[in-house]
Design a protein around this motif. Structure first.
Motif, PDB file in Angstrom:
ATOM      1  N   TYR A  56      18.751 -13.193  24.982  1.00 49.38           N
ATOM      2  CA  TYR A  56      17.954 -12.685  23.869  1.00 49.38           C
ATOM      3  C   TYR A  56      16.487 -12.708  24.280  1.00 49.38           C
ATOM      4  CZ  TYR A  56      22.172 -13.500  21.106  1.00 49.38           C
ATOM      5  OH  TYR A  56      23.456 -13.491  20.635  1.00 49.38           O
ATOM      6  N   ARG A  57      15.765 -11.658  23.931  1.00 49.72           N
ATOM      7  CA  ARG A  57      14.353 -11.574  24.276  1.00 49.72           C
ATOM      8  C   ARG A  57      13.567 -11.007  23.103  1.00 49.72           C
ATOM      9  NH1 ARG A  57      11.193  -7.464  26.278  1.00 49.72           N
ATOM     10  NH2 ARG A  57      13.000  -6.104  26.609  1.00 49.72           N
ATOM     11  N   VAL A  58      12.400 -11.579  22.862  1.00 44.23           N
ATOM     12  CA  VAL A  58      11.503 -11.088  21.817  1.00 44.23           C
ATOM     13  C   VAL A  58      10.327 -10.397  22.494  1.00 44.23           C
ATOM     14  CG1 VAL A  58      10.031 -11.717  19.876  1.00 44.23           C
ATOM     15  CG2 VAL A  58      12.174 -12.951  20.270  1.00 44.23           C
ATOM     16  N   ASP A  59      10.080  -9.128  22.148  1.00 40.97           N
ATOM     17  CA  ASP A  59       8.970  -8.408  22.788  1.00 40.97           C
ATOM     18  C   ASP A  59       7.673  -8.629  22.016  1.00 40.97           C
ATOM     19  OD1 ASP A  59       8.974  -6.731  20.574  1.00 40.97           O
ATOM     20  OD2 ASP A  59      10.056  -5.114  21.578  1.00 40.97           O
ATOM     21  N   ARG A  60       6.614  -7.948  22.452  1.00 43.89           N
ATOM     22  CA  ARG A  60       5.293  -8.164  21.848  1.00 43.89           C
ATOM     23  C   ARG A  60       5.209  -7.679  20.415  1.00 43.89           C
ATOM     24  NH1 ARG A  60       1.339  -6.326  26.884  1.00 43.89           N
ATOM     25  NH2 ARG A  60       2.005  -7.984  28.346  1.00 43.89           N
ATOM     26  N   LEU A  61       6.136  -6.831  20.011  1.00 43.24           N
ATOM     27  CA  LEU A  61       6.162  -6.350  18.633  1.00 43.24           C
ATOM     28  C   LEU A  61       7.157  -7.139  17.775  1.00 43.24           C
ATOM     29  CD1 LEU A  61       6.063  -2.492  19.300  1.00 43.24           C
ATOM     30  CD2 LEU A  61       4.157  -4.031  18.762  1.00 43.24           C
ATOM     31  N   ALA A  62       7.570  -8.304  18.295  1.00 41.98           N
ATOM     32  CA  ALA A  62       8.492  -9.207  17.581  1.00 41.98           C
ATOM     33  C   ALA A  62       9.864  -8.590  17.378  1.00 41.98           C
ATOM     34  CB  ALA A  62       7.900  -9.636  16.239  1.00 41.98           C
ATOM     35  N   ARG A  63      10.243  -7.644  18.238  1.00 39.34           N
ATOM     36  CA  ARG A  63      11.577  -7.057  18.176  1.00 39.34           C
ATOM     37  C   ARG A  63      12.513  -7.846  19.089  1.00 39.34           C
ATOM     38  NH1 ARG A  63       9.716  -1.008  19.615  1.00 39.34           N
ATOM     39  NH2 ARG A  63       8.948  -2.293  21.356  1.00 39.34           N
ATOM     40  N   THR A  64      13.748  -8.004  18.638  1.00 37.68           N
ATOM     41  CA  THR A  64      14.729  -8.765  19.417  1.00 37.68           C
ATOM     42  C   THR A  64      15.575  -7.818  20.260  1.00 37.68           C
ATOM     43  OG1 THR A  64      14.868 -10.505  17.731  1.00 37.68           O
ATOM     44  CG2 THR A  64      16.697 -10.323  19.279  1.00 37.68           C
ATOM     45  N   HIS A  65      15.736  -8.176  21.537  1.00 35.30           N
ATOM     46  CA  HIS A  65      16.579  -7.406  22.454  1.00 35.30           C
ATOM     47  C   HIS A  65      17.729  -8.301  22.911  1.00 35.30           C
ATOM     48  CE1 HIS A  65      13.520  -4.167  22.940  1.00 35.30           C
ATOM     49  NE2 HIS A  65      12.696  -5.174  22.670  1.00 35.30           N
ATOM     50  N   THR A  66      18.940  -7.757  22.895  1.00 33.13           N
ATOM     51  CA  THR A  66      20.133  -8.514  23.264  1.00 33.13           C
ATOM     52  C   THR A  66      20.794  -7.877  24.484  1.00 33.13           C
ATOM     53  OG1 THR A  66      20.497  -9.059  20.927  1.00 33.13           O
ATOM     54  CG2 THR A  66      22.343  -9.397  22.445  1.00 33.13           C
ATOM     55  N   HIS A  67      21.164  -8.712  25.456  1.00 31.12           N
ATOM     56  CA  HIS A  67      21.808  -8.224  26.675  1.00 31.12           C
ATOM     57  C   HIS A  67      22.998  -9.130  26.997  1.00 31.12           C
ATOM     58  CE1 HIS A  67      18.416  -5.527  27.632  1.00 31.12           C
ATOM     59  NE2 HIS A  67      17.660  -6.515  27.186  1.00 31.12           N
ATOM     60  N   GLU A  68      24.154  -8.520  27.228  1.00 34.54           N
ATOM     61  CA  GLU A  68      25.323  -9.259  27.675  1.00 34.54           C
ATOM     62  C   GLU A  68      25.202  -9.465  29.182  1.00 34.54           C
ATOM     63  OE1 GLU A  68      27.425 -10.615  25.641  1.00 34.54           O
ATOM     64  OE2 GLU A  68      26.494  -9.649  23.906  1.00 34.54           O
ATOM     65  N   VAL A  69      25.018 -10.700  29.608  1.00 35.30           N
ATOM     66  CA  VAL A  69      24.758 -11.015  31.008  1.00 35.30           C
ATOM     67  C   VAL A  69      26.049 -11.210  31.798  1.00 35.30           C
ATOM     68  CG1 VAL A  69      23.691 -12.690  32.571  1.00 35.30           C
ATOM     69  CG2 VAL A  69      22.534 -12.044  30.440  1.00 35.30           C
ATOM     70  N   PHE A  70      27.019 -11.877  31.195  1.00 37.90           N
ATOM     71  CA  PHE A  70      28.253 -12.202  31.915  1.00 37.90           C
ATOM     72  C   PHE A  70      29.375 -12.411  30.918  1.00 37.90           C
ATOM     73  CE2 PHE A  70      31.216 -15.405  33.583  1.00 37.90           C
ATOM     74  CZ  PHE A  70      31.576 -14.838  34.793  1.00 37.90           C
ATOM     75  N   ASP A  71      30.582 -11.997  31.300  1.00 42.81           N
ATOM     76  CA  ASP A  71      31.774 -12.230  30.486  1.00 42.81           C
ATOM     77  C   ASP A  71      32.958 -12.298  31.440  1.00 42.81           C
ATOM     78  OD1 ASP A  71      33.880 -12.352  28.737  1.00 42.81           O
ATOM     79  OD2 ASP A  71      33.206 -10.695  27.473  1.00 42.81           O
ATOM     80  N   GLY A  72      33.419 -13.511  31.732  1.00 36.98           N
ATOM     81  CA  GLY A  72      34.518 -13.659  32.677  1.00 36.98           C
ATOM     82  C   GLY A  72      35.051 -15.076  32.688  1.00 36.98           C
ATOM     83  N   VAL A  73      36.120 -15.268  33.417  1.00 36.94           N
ATOM     84  CA  VAL A  73      36.766 -16.574  33.527  1.00 36.94           C
ATOM     85  C   VAL A  73      36.148 -17.348  34.685  1.00 36.94           C
ATOM     86  CG1 VAL A  73      38.933 -17.795  33.955  1.00 36.94           C
ATOM     87  CG2 VAL A  73      38.914 -15.740  32.527  1.00 36.94           C
ATOM     88  N   LEU A  74      35.749 -18.585  34.419  1.00 35.32           N
ATOM     89  CA  LEU A  74      35.185 -19.460  35.437  1.00 35.32           C
ATOM     90  C   LEU A  74      36.139 -20.628  35.683  1.00 35.32           C
ATOM     91  CD1 LEU A  74      31.446 -19.695  34.304  1.00 35.32           C
ATOM     92  CD2 LEU A  74      32.436 -18.170  36.023  1.00 35.32           C
ATOM     93  N   GLU A  75      36.259 -21.010  36.930  1.00 35.41           N
ATOM     94  CA  GLU A  75      37.068 -22.170  37.294  1.00 35.41           C
ATOM     95  C   GLU A  75      36.223 -23.435  37.147  1.00 35.41           C
ATOM     96  OE1 GLU A  75      40.338 -22.034  37.882  1.00 35.41           O
ATOM     97  OE2 GLU A  75      40.083 -19.904  37.369  1.00 35.41           O
ATOM     98  N   PRO A  76      36.853 -24.606  37.100  1.00 37.39           N
ATOM     99  CA  PRO A  76      36.089 -25.844  36.934  1.00 37.39           C
ATOM    100  C   PRO A  76      35.009 -26.002  37.997  1.00 37.39           C
ATOM    101  CG  PRO A  76      38.427 -26.270  36.668  1.00 37.39           C
ATOM    102  CD  PRO A  76      38.301 -24.852  37.138  1.00 37.39           C
ATOM    103  N   ARG A 125      14.432  -8.061  34.401  1.00 35.35           N
ATOM    104  CA  ARG A 125      14.033  -7.205  33.282  1.00 35.35           C
ATOM    105  C   ARG A 125      14.650  -7.689  31.974  1.00 35.35           C
ATOM    106  NH1 ARG A 125      16.210  -1.718  35.776  1.00 35.35           N
ATOM    107  NH2 ARG A 125      17.884  -3.223  36.165  1.00 35.35           N
ATOM    108  N   THR A 126      15.740  -8.426  32.088  1.00 30.74           N
ATOM    109  CA  THR A 126      16.444  -8.925  30.904  1.00 30.74           C
ATOM    110  C   THR A 126      15.811 -10.186  30.354  1.00 30.74           C
ATOM    111  OG1 THR A 126      18.533  -7.967  31.645  1.00 30.74           O
ATOM    112  CG2 THR A 126      18.656  -9.774  30.063  1.00 30.74           C
ATOM    113  N   VAL A 127      15.284 -11.023  31.233  1.00 28.61           N
ATOM    114  CA  VAL A 127      14.813 -12.343  30.803  1.00 28.61           C
ATOM    115  C   VAL A 127      13.305 -12.498  30.899  1.00 28.61           C
ATOM    116  CG1 VAL A 127      16.996 -13.458  31.386  1.00 28.61           C
ATOM    117  CG2 VAL A 127      15.209 -13.264  33.127  1.00 28.61           C
ATOM    118  N   ARG A 128      12.584 -11.422  30.942  1.00 23.39           N
ATOM    119  CA  ARG A 128      11.132 -11.537  31.012  1.00 23.39           C
ATOM    120  C   ARG A 128      10.565 -11.923  29.643  1.00 23.39           C
ATOM    121  NH1 ARG A 128      12.108  -5.988  30.503  1.00 23.39           N
ATOM    122  NH2 ARG A 128      10.816  -4.913  28.947  1.00 23.39           N
ATOM    123  N   GLY A 129       9.350 -12.484  29.672  1.00 26.59           N
ATOM    124  CA  GLY A 129       8.693 -12.854  28.419  1.00 26.59           C
ATOM    125  C   GLY A 129       9.397 -14.015  27.736  1.00 26.59           C
ATOM    126  N   GLU A 130       9.454 -13.966  26.424  1.00 25.00           N
ATOM    127  CA  GLU A 130      10.089 -15.019  25.632  1.00 25.00           C
ATOM    128  C   GLU A 130      11.585 -14.738  25.573  1.00 25.00           C
ATOM    129  OE1 GLU A 130       9.781 -17.034  21.152  1.00 25.00           O
ATOM    130  OE2 GLU A 130       8.546 -15.303  21.690  1.00 25.00           O
TER     131      GLU A 130
END
Length: 352
Positions: free
Chosen positions: A299-319, A329-334
């Motif tokens: 989740y990222r908030v831009d300078r106009l206080a708008r929220t941006h949502t990006h799905e980064v990963f969705d998968g099965v992880l082993e222990p 570009r997804t995690v810049r700023g706040e």
């Protein structure tokens, strides 16, 4: 000759609720999980989104009946002496699918065997059996003691209400509505002086499982609230609600409500990259204790206080610990990250 004994225990667990992408939501459920040989049994079933029959939000009479059923004091609810071990977290319909097992007595011992995924009256062990899981032989005294403790104490107490404190009532109202959607109650007060203090029964404060402070709540107000809860003998986690992102605040609240022992959690770490490493090759680290599906959302908030949502990963992880790449570009700023599994949620801020 009897099979080798396994240890039997119980532990508090949750099915973490939350707001998902596309407007979907998952309901929060508190339940008691089974611990076999020191490890939650649910963790042996990979990425199963389910709860045990010992849920805290069912009526006390039904909860007691479930316990007595596992003690074999009543007839098995399914043919061939089979019992539901884990079922759908949203309903009680066997058609949704459930993990069942045959439970029987052998002298003083209790045996759980023939685990299977069941969607009808009868289980097809050849097709749907969990081959390699069990059988488990439990010593009768330990088994009965663990379950009888639930009968003595009643339905496990949970605090599924949260207190929201802040002057920005519009944001808190949206958060309260979102929490109620997933089954978590929420009350709003605009300032710390709205928190019960002297002369008010401590039970009123004991009903809250977490406190969320809005952006307007300053250090003095936060200290006053903590002091009020401490005076009532309540150890309540506090959530920083300064980021105006409702799905993130829901996730943080869910994380605060998780009172399960850390050593028995499936999702144990979410580490954001250090500022010096937050470049094109940076990633976040996620640690899990059993094979499970993990969803990572930014989740990222831009300078106009708008929220941006990006799905980064969705998968099965082993222990183990895993590094997941992050697009700068997804995690810049706040920016913030939320990691979810079937039974846990963790959040972290991304430091740039």
């Amino acid at each position: 000759m009897p099979a080798e004994y396994a240890t039997f225990g119980l532990t508090p667990a949750i099915r973490a609720g939350g707001l998902l992408s596309g407007g979907d939501h998952r309901v929060h459920r508190d339940f008691v999980d089974f611990v076999v040989d020191g490890r939650p049994l649910l963790f042996r079933l990979s990425d199963l989104d389910a709860v045990s029959p010992l849920a805290s939000d069912i009526p006390p009479a039904i909860f007691t009946a479930q316990v007595r059923s596992l003690l074999l004091e009543t007839r098995a609810p399914l043919p061939s002496g089979r019992y539901i071990v884990y079922g759908c977290p949203d309903c009680e319909d066997l058609a949704c699918g459930a993990v069942t097992a045959a439970i029987e007595r052998d002298g003083e011992d209790y045996i759980w065997r023939d685990f299977a995924w069941q969607t009808g009256e009868h289980a097809d062990l050849e097709r749907d059996g969990y081959h390699g899981l069990g059988p488990f032989r439990f010593r009768g005294a330990d088994y009965r003691t663990a379950l009888a403790a639930l009968l003595a104490d009643g339905v496990p107490g949970t605090r599924r209400r949260v207190l929201l404190i802040g002057a920005r009532v519009a944001l808190l109202a949206r958060l309260a509505a979102a929490l109620r959607t997933i089954g978590v109650g929420a009350d709003i007060t605009s300032a710390a002086d709205g928190v019960p203090a002297d002369g008010v029964p401590a039970d009123e404060l004991r009903g809250y499982g977490a406190v969320v402070f809005g952006r307007s709540a300053g250090p003095a107000e936060r200290d006053a609230v903590r002091a009020a809860f401490a005076a009532a003998g309540v150890d309540v986690p506090c959530v920083d609600g300064r980021a105006p992102i409702v799905p993130l605040l829901v996730a943080r609240t869910e994380q605060a409500l998780d009172r399960s022992p850390p050593e028995r959690r499936r999702l144990t770490a979410l580490v954001s990259p250090a500022p010096a490493k937050a470049d094109a090759g940076a990633g976040t680290e996620v640690e899990v204790t059993s094979s499970c599906r993990v969803r990572l959302t930014a989740y990222r908030v831009d300078r106009l206080a708008r929220t941006h949502t990006h799905e980064v990963f969705d998968g099965v992880l082993e222990p183990g610990r895993h590094r997941i790449p992050l697009d700068p570009r997804t995690v810049r700023g706040e920016s913030y990250l939320v990691a979810r599994t079937a039974g846990a949620v963790l959040t972290t801020a991304v430091r740039r």
